[in-house]
Design an enzyme around this catalytic site. Sequence first.
Site, mmCIF file in Angstrom:
data_model
loop_
_atom_site.group_PDB
_atom_site.id
_atom_site.type_symbol
_atom_site.label_atom_id
_atom_site.label_comp_id
_atom_site.label_asym_id
_atom_site.label_seq_id
_atom_site.Cartn_x
_atom_site.Cartn_y
_atom_site.Cartn_z
ATOM 1 N N HIS A 1 -2.301 4.654 -9.380
ATOM 2 C CA HIS A 1 -2.714 6.041 -9.185
ATOM 3 C C HIS A 1 -3.169 6.643 -10.513
ATOM 4 O O HIS A 1 -2.486 6.510 -11.530
ATOM 5 C CB HIS A 1 -1.572 6.886 -8.628
ATOM 6 N N LYS B 1 -9.298 0.492 -6.252
ATOM 7 C CA LYS B 1 -9.934 1.733 -5.815
ATOM 8 C C LYS B 1 -10.620 2.404 -6.998
ATOM 9 O O LYS B 1 -10.058 2.523 -8.084
ATOM 10 C CB LYS B 1 -8.893 2.678 -5.208
ATOM 11 N N HIS C 1 -2.081 0.279 6.358
ATOM 12 C CA HIS C 1 -1.900 0.948 5.062
ATOM 13 C C HIS C 1 -0.458 1.410 4.874
ATOM 14 O O HIS C 1 -0.020 1.652 3.747
ATOM 15 C CB HIS C 1 -2.854 2.143 4.948
ATOM 16 N N ARG D 1 -3.520 -2.925 -1.882
ATOM 17 C CA ARG D 1 -4.298 -2.628 -0.686
ATOM 18 C C ARG D 1 -4.801 -3.947 -0.088
ATOM 19 O O ARG D 1 -4.920 -4.951 -0.799
ATOM 20 C CB ARG D 1 -5.482 -1.731 -1.032
ATOM 21 N N ARG E 1 1.674 -0.372 2.290
ATOM 22 C CA ARG E 1 1.579 0.103 0.907
ATOM 23 C C ARG E 1 2.517 1.289 0.696
ATOM 24 O O ARG E 1 3.222 1.356 -0.308
ATOM 25 C CB ARG E 1 0.131 0.485 0.604
ATOM 26 N N TYR F 1 5.799 10.379 -2.690
ATOM 27 C CA TYR F 1 6.839 9.408 -2.354
ATOM 28 C C TYR F 1 8.229 9.913 -2.734
ATOM 29 O O TYR F 1 9.228 9.513 -2.139
ATOM 30 C CB TYR F 1 6.545 8.063 -3.019
#
Length: 229
Positions: free
Chosen positions: A201, A104, A175, A77, A178, A210
Amino acid sequence: MGGESKVIRSPATGEKPRRESCRKVRNVDGIKYFTQQQIKLLRRTVRDQAVLDQAHGLVTGLREWMAIDLITSTGVRVSEAANVRCGDLKVGYGESALFVRNGKGFKSRTVQIPDSLKKHMKQFITWKANRGEPTGDDDHLFIGQRGPWTAQAVQQLVKKYLRVLGLYENEKSVHSLRHSYAVELYKQQKDLRAVQKQLGHASIQTTQIYADVTVEDIQGQIRNLWGQK
């Protein structure tokens, strides 16, 4: 960020980047991402600007190319890129990784990096040291005239190049870099676990999107199967 280049041109031809291959950002199942061709164009444009800046004794282009190479080669990010410290680059013998601190949810992770990025990082650290910039373990990788870059500063540089290439839209394009990394990484080996680990994640369900995005690629492959239209 200091000394920002006003004109973006190719050092080889002196021309501005052409926008003929810059179609709209792809949007599949709510995920906006760039095509491989668009990412390559972005990388080439920023790299060319770095070469041009270096030839004119400017420094901004070199920092920008390092940032874009980092983001597009790791999927981090923009906030994570801005927070990278010199000691987070694991580029010694037998190492090819980036430590992402406070990602995150304040979670840290280690991201594997390609050899090309490892080489670029080592060259960039040497360049910083030769300029007299601090390169200690806790010193920021990206600094400008006003100090360490912020996430907003990284966002602005990304937006600048996306606008030049006609790829910026609806305040969401940054974004999308990414997402583009994740889509391309999944296409390589169809390994969701690898994508999950690289992106950090917590749940594989987040990463699953994805795999769903590539359905349009499958449609492209089966369209003319057995000569059918």
